[in-house]
Design an enzyme around this catalytic site. Structure first.
Site, PDB file in Angstrom:
ATOM      1  N   LYS A 163      31.629  29.821  28.880  1.00  0.00           N
ATOM      2  CA  LYS A 163      32.552  30.577  29.721  1.00  0.00           C
ATOM      3  C   LYS A 163      33.624  31.161  28.832  1.00  0.00           C
ATOM      4  O   LYS A 163      34.207  30.458  27.998  1.00  0.00           O
ATOM      5  CB  LYS A 163      33.192  29.626  30.750  1.00  0.00           C
ATOM      6  CG  LYS A 163      34.102  30.335  31.713  1.00  0.00           C
ATOM      7  CD  LYS A 163      33.349  30.838  32.933  1.00  0.00           C
ATOM      8  CE  LYS A 163      34.096  31.884  33.714  1.00  0.00           C
ATOM      9  NZ  LYS A 163      33.955  33.276  33.193  1.00  0.00           N
ATOM     10  N   GLN A 218      38.385  28.744  23.114  1.00  0.00           N
ATOM     11  CA  GLN A 218      37.978  28.621  24.517  1.00  0.00           C
ATOM     12  C   GLN A 218      37.371  27.239  24.823  1.00  0.00           C
ATOM     13  O   GLN A 218      37.530  26.719  25.924  1.00  0.00           O
ATOM     14  CB  GLN A 218      36.961  29.730  24.819  1.00  0.00           C
ATOM     15  CG  GLN A 218      36.766  30.049  26.284  1.00  0.00           C
ATOM     16  CD  GLN A 218      37.857  30.949  26.865  1.00  0.00           C
ATOM     17  OE1 GLN A 218      38.244  31.913  26.244  1.00  0.00           O
ATOM     18  NE2 GLN A 218      38.331  30.623  28.050  1.00  0.00           N
ATOM     19  N   LYS A 232      32.624  33.538  24.076  1.00  0.00           N
ATOM     20  CA  LYS A 232      33.435  34.763  24.120  1.00  0.00           C
ATOM     21  C   LYS A 232      32.556  35.911  23.634  1.00  0.00           C
ATOM     22  O   LYS A 232      31.591  35.682  22.895  1.00  0.00           O
ATOM     23  CB  LYS A 232      34.648  34.616  23.189  1.00  0.00           C
ATOM     24  CG  LYS A 232      35.778  35.564  23.487  1.00  0.00           C
ATOM     25  CD  LYS A 232      36.729  35.019  24.542  1.00  0.00           C
ATOM     26  CE  LYS A 232      37.782  36.060  24.905  1.00  0.00           C
ATOM     27  NZ  LYS A 232      38.814  35.504  25.787  1.00  0.00           N
ATOM     28  N   ASP A 266      38.862  40.397  29.259  1.00  0.00           N
ATOM     29  CA  ASP A 266      39.859  40.068  28.228  1.00  0.00           C
ATOM     30  C   ASP A 266      40.488  41.417  27.867  1.00  0.00           C
ATOM     31  O   ASP A 266      40.424  42.355  28.685  1.00  0.00           O
ATOM     32  CB  ASP A 266      39.195  39.390  27.017  1.00  0.00           C
ATOM     33  CG  ASP A 266      40.202  38.808  26.026  1.00  0.00           C
ATOM     34  OD1 ASP A 266      40.747  37.723  26.304  1.00  0.00           O
ATOM     35  OD2 ASP A 266      40.475  39.430  24.975  1.00  0.00           O
ATOM     36  N   THR A 326      46.186  34.176  34.970  1.00  0.00           N
ATOM     37  CA  THR A 326      46.649  33.808  33.617  1.00  0.00           C
ATOM     38  C   THR A 326      48.177  33.893  33.548  1.00  0.00           C
ATOM     39  O   THR A 326      48.842  32.970  33.058  1.00  0.00           O
ATOM     40  CB  THR A 326      46.005  34.710  32.549  1.00  0.00           C
ATOM     41  OG1 THR A 326      44.595  34.727  32.769  1.00  0.00           O
ATOM     42  CG2 THR A 326      46.290  34.202  31.158  1.00  0.00           C
ATOM     43  N   SER A 381      38.756  31.429  37.108  1.00  0.00           N
ATOM     44  CA  SER A 381      37.367  31.873  36.930  1.00  0.00           C
ATOM     45  C   SER A 381      36.406  30.745  37.313  1.00  0.00           C
ATOM     46  O   SER A 381      35.375  30.977  37.940  1.00  0.00           O
ATOM     47  CB  SER A 381      37.102  32.277  35.482  1.00  0.00           C
ATOM     48  OG  SER A 381      37.461  33.621  35.268  1.00  0.00           O
TER      49      SER A 381
HETATM   50  P1  NDP Z   1      44.923  43.838  28.497  1.00  0.00           P
HETATM   51  O1  NDP Z   1      43.955  44.715  27.821  1.00  0.00           O
HETATM   52  O2  NDP Z   1      45.040  43.899  29.968  1.00  0.00           O
HETATM   53  O3  NDP Z   1      46.390  44.082  27.887  1.00  0.00           O
HETATM   54  C1  NDP Z   1      46.647  43.914  26.536  1.00  0.00           C
HETATM   55  C2  NDP Z   1      48.074  44.362  26.264  1.00  0.00           C
HETATM   56  O4  NDP Z   1      48.411  44.048  24.920  1.00  0.00           O
HETATM   57  C3  NDP Z   1      48.259  45.868  26.417  1.00  0.00           C
HETATM   58  O5  NDP Z   1      49.560  46.126  26.863  1.00  0.00           O
HETATM   59  C4  NDP Z   1      48.054  46.361  24.999  1.00  0.00           C
HETATM   60  O6  NDP Z   1      48.700  47.590  24.719  1.00  0.00           O
HETATM   61  C5  NDP Z   1      48.683  45.258  24.201  1.00  0.00           C
HETATM   62  N1  NDP Z   1      48.077  45.158  22.862  1.00  0.00           N
HETATM   63  C6  NDP Z   1      46.768  44.996  22.563  1.00  0.00           C
HETATM   64  N2  NDP Z   1      46.588  44.977  21.241  1.00  0.00           N
HETATM   65  C7  NDP Z   1      47.812  45.140  20.696  1.00  0.00           C
HETATM   66  C8  NDP Z   1      48.295  45.213  19.361  1.00  0.00           C
HETATM   67  N3  NDP Z   1      47.463  45.099  18.324  1.00  0.00           N
HETATM   68  N4  NDP Z   1      49.633  45.371  19.182  1.00  0.00           N
HETATM   69  C9  NDP Z   1      50.482  45.475  20.233  1.00  0.00           C
HETATM   70  N5  NDP Z   1      50.077  45.416  21.510  1.00  0.00           N
HETATM   71  C10 NDP Z   1      48.771  45.254  21.736  1.00  0.00           C
HETATM   72  O7  NDP Z   1      44.577  42.353  28.000  1.00  0.00           O
HETATM   73  P2  NDP Z   1      44.964  40.957  28.687  1.00  0.00           P
HETATM   74  O8  NDP Z   1      46.301  41.038  29.281  1.00  0.00           O
HETATM   75  O9  NDP Z   1      43.817  40.538  29.506  1.00  0.00           O
HETATM   76  O10 NDP Z   1      44.986  39.991  27.413  1.00  0.00           O
HETATM   77  C11 NDP Z   1      46.152  39.825  26.609  1.00  0.00           C
HETATM   78  C12 NDP Z   1      46.030  38.553  25.797  1.00  0.00           C
HETATM   79  O11 NDP Z   1      45.858  37.439  26.674  1.00  0.00           O
HETATM   80  C13 NDP Z   1      44.830  38.492  24.850  1.00  0.00           C
HETATM   81  O12 NDP Z   1      45.168  37.731  23.712  1.00  0.00           O
HETATM   82  C14 NDP Z   1      43.788  37.730  25.658  1.00  0.00           C
HETATM   83  O13 NDP Z   1      42.822  37.106  24.833  1.00  0.00           O
HETATM   84  C15 NDP Z   1      44.679  36.712  26.332  1.00  0.00           C
HETATM   85  N6  NDP Z   1      44.141  36.107  27.528  1.00  0.00           N
HETATM   86  C16 NDP Z   1      43.716  36.883  28.578  1.00  0.00           C
HETATM   87  C17 NDP Z   1      43.237  36.273  29.716  1.00  0.00           C
HETATM   88  C18 NDP Z   1      42.891  37.063  30.935  1.00  0.00           C
HETATM   89  O14 NDP Z   1      42.650  36.428  31.981  1.00  0.00           O
HETATM   90  N7  NDP Z   1      42.854  38.370  30.896  1.00  0.00           N
HETATM   91  C19 NDP Z   1      43.059  34.814  29.799  1.00  0.00           C
HETATM   92  C20 NDP Z   1      43.624  34.093  28.678  1.00  0.00           C
HETATM   93  C21 NDP Z   1      44.098  34.737  27.577  1.00  0.00           C
HETATM   94  P3  NDP Z   1      47.992  49.007  25.021  1.00  0.00           P
HETATM   95  O15 NDP Z   1      48.223  49.259  26.479  1.00  0.00           O
HETATM   96  O16 NDP Z   1      48.702  49.949  24.116  1.00  0.00           O
HETATM   97  O17 NDP Z   1      46.540  48.858  24.689  1.00  0.00           O
END
Ligand code: NDP
Length: 450
Positions: free
Chosen positions: A96, A117, A132, A172, A215, A383
């Site tokens: 998962k 994970q 993943k 993600d 999350t 999930s």
């Molecule tokens: P999204 O794609 O929805 O959002 C990611 C955000 O982070 C966007 O605002 C993006 O900016 C920004 N971002 C991405 N890469 C960079 C970078 N290199 N530098 C600066 N900003 C950056 O992703 P999620 O919110 O789903 O995920 C965010 C984090 O949380 C990740 O690490 C993910 O692994 C973790 N996570 C997510 C879960 C989930 O349920 N979705 C569960 C547990 C952990 P921009 O809009 O410019 O792309």
């Protein structure tokens, strides 16, 4: 190749072994280092876990699948991306973990995420293994039709390796409800089966209520437990959040709901600094901007006349910092700013957002620090609840899912205390790593050398 024997289970030996096998995967080595720094001392003190081959198996994926993703863009050009699914550990249940679409994705990044994970899923108490996947596809600037064609091509290969009892992907970075919908549609078309093979689905076709929020909400429920443990409260605290995606926006929503003042959010272009705090009306604008319209965070600054800066928001004075964007976004100098500004709590919404050095600095300065595998586990937990609802062909109410989420985050916090309580405070990293490890190790030992 160095062999590890039980008599010399030292952190150095294990890390040397791991680095020799995959020297070109720095993020994966960082994740191994972070876990082994907690686990190896524990193994050395507990004979039961000095089991031949256990650590070597723990850091070796059961399976790593890499595949070609050919697709056609709107101009009729043929494009080729690389797809990945790392099925790391199935000791506790079906693999998962989410799918990430981002140009920085490579095998090492997916391995680090899948490895993390394993322990996160173990902490939720649900029967979930660790996996993943993703692709180096960049969704930024792509049309909806291009996203759909890419998702369909990605699933044309992935469908062979997933099923409700084998491997259940989710979203993600770069993969939200829209992408999960396209992936699910193609899976159904290829297999003629309507099953819970993906989570994060839309509510109309088997998604769980509160999955999008899980999350971010879970992160704040965990922070609330951390503060409660030191007799403090979130109310009135100033919060800085990085990112403005799924995790960040719902973390912001729950922080406001719990009475905090959120002054910053960011994206990969920079951050907004809203001295007055983001209120519900401004958050509604942000949800439309970032989720519906997929615009840039700078537009918020133009709309509400606040500051926009390039870079990261960690120099802003705050009580609570919530990194919710990506890995290694808090570096040593960022940590120094947070310490100088007397932040009291750093809790990770993203996976591995602190570098090794930053984490050590935060820990040494006595800041309440929570690793993502504990504090962002709410997403995978819901999930898991989505899988249960799909298996039962039921849909639970928001209240019921929220109650479960609160309880799961509370229990994870308790597990961290059980193994991380020290005289100087709580070492949440040790607590989460050891509690997560014990359950996986018990299952792996019971299932033999497989
Ligand atoms: P999204 O794609 O929805 O959002 C990611 C955000 O982070 C966007 O605002 C993006 O900016 C920004 N971002 C991405 N890469 C960079 C970078 N290199 N530098 C600066 N900003 C950056 O992703 P999620 O919110 O789903 O995920 C965010 C984090 O949380 C990740 O690490 C993910 O692994 C973790 N996570 C997510 C879960 C989930 O349920 N979705 C569960 C547990 C952990 P921009 O809009 O410019 O792309």
């Amino acid at each position: 190749m160095t062999k590890i024997t039980i008599s010399d289970y030292s952190i150095e030996k294990v890390l040397e072994y791991s680095e020799n096998r995959d020297p070109d995967q720095p993020e994966f080595q960082q994740a191994v280092r972070e876990v082994m720094n907690s686990v190896i001392p524990f193994v050395n003190e507990n004979e039961k876990y000095q089991f031949p081959g256990l650590i070597e198996r723990l850091i070796e994926p059961e399976r790593a699948i890499m595949f070609r993703v050919p697709w056609e863009d709107d101009q009729g050009n043929y494009q080729v991306n690389r797809g990945f699914r790392v099925q790391f550990n199935s000791a506790l249940g079906p693999y998962k973990g989410g799918l990430r679409f981002n140009p920085h994705v490579n095998l090492g990044v997916i391995k680090f995420l899948a490895f993390e994970q394993i322990f996160k899923n173990s902490l939720t108490g649900l029967p979930l293994g660790g996996g993943k996947g993703g692709s180096d596809f960049n969704p930024r600037g792509k049309s909806e039709a291009e996203i759909m064609r890419f998702c369909q091509s990605f699933m044309n290969e992935l469908y062979r390796y997933i099923s409700g009892d084998m491997d259940v992907p989710a979203g993600d970075i770069g993969v939200g409800e829209r992408e999960v919908g396209f992936l699910f549609g193609q899976y159904k078309r290829l297999t003629a089966q309507f099953t819970g093979v993906l989570t994060g689905k839309g509510l109309a076709y088997g998604g769980s209520k509160l999955r999008p929020q899980a999350t971010g909400y879970g992160l704040l429920y965990f922070v609330r437990e951390m503060l409660k443990h030191t007799s403090a409260s979130i109310e009135g605290k100033t919060v800085v959040i990085s990112g403005s995606g799924n995790v960040a926006l719902f973390a912001c929503e729950k922080a406001i709901d719990l009475g905090a003042k959120v002054i910053a959010l960011s994206d990969s272009d920079g951050f907004i600094y809203d001295k007055n705090g983001i209120n519900e009306e401004k958050l509604e604008y942000l949800m439309e901007l970032k989720i519906e319209r997929r615009g840039r965070i700078k537009e918020y600054a133009d709309e509400f006349y606040c500051e926009f800066h390039k870079g990261k928001p960690w120099e802003l004075p705050c009580d609570i910092a919530l990194p919710c964007a990506t890995q290694n976004e808090i570096e040593e100098h960022d940590a120094l700013h947070l310490i100088k500004n007397e932040v009291t709590c750093v809790a990770e919404g993203a996976n591995m957002p602190c570098t090794d050095k930053a984490m050590k600095l935060l820990y040494r300065s006595g800041i309440n620090y929570a690793p993502g595998k504990a504090s962002n586990a709410g997403g995978v937990a819901v999930s898991g609840l989505e899988m249960t609802q799909n298996a039962k062909r039921l849909s639970w109410s928001i209240e019921s899912v929220d109650k479960n989420l609160v309880e799961i985050m509370r229990t994870i916090h308790e597990k961290c205390l059980e193994y991380g309580q020290e005289s100087s405070g709580v070492d949440y990293l040790n607590g989460a790593n050891i509690a997560g490890f014990i359950k996986v190790a018990d299952a792996m030992i019971a299932q033999g050398h497989v």
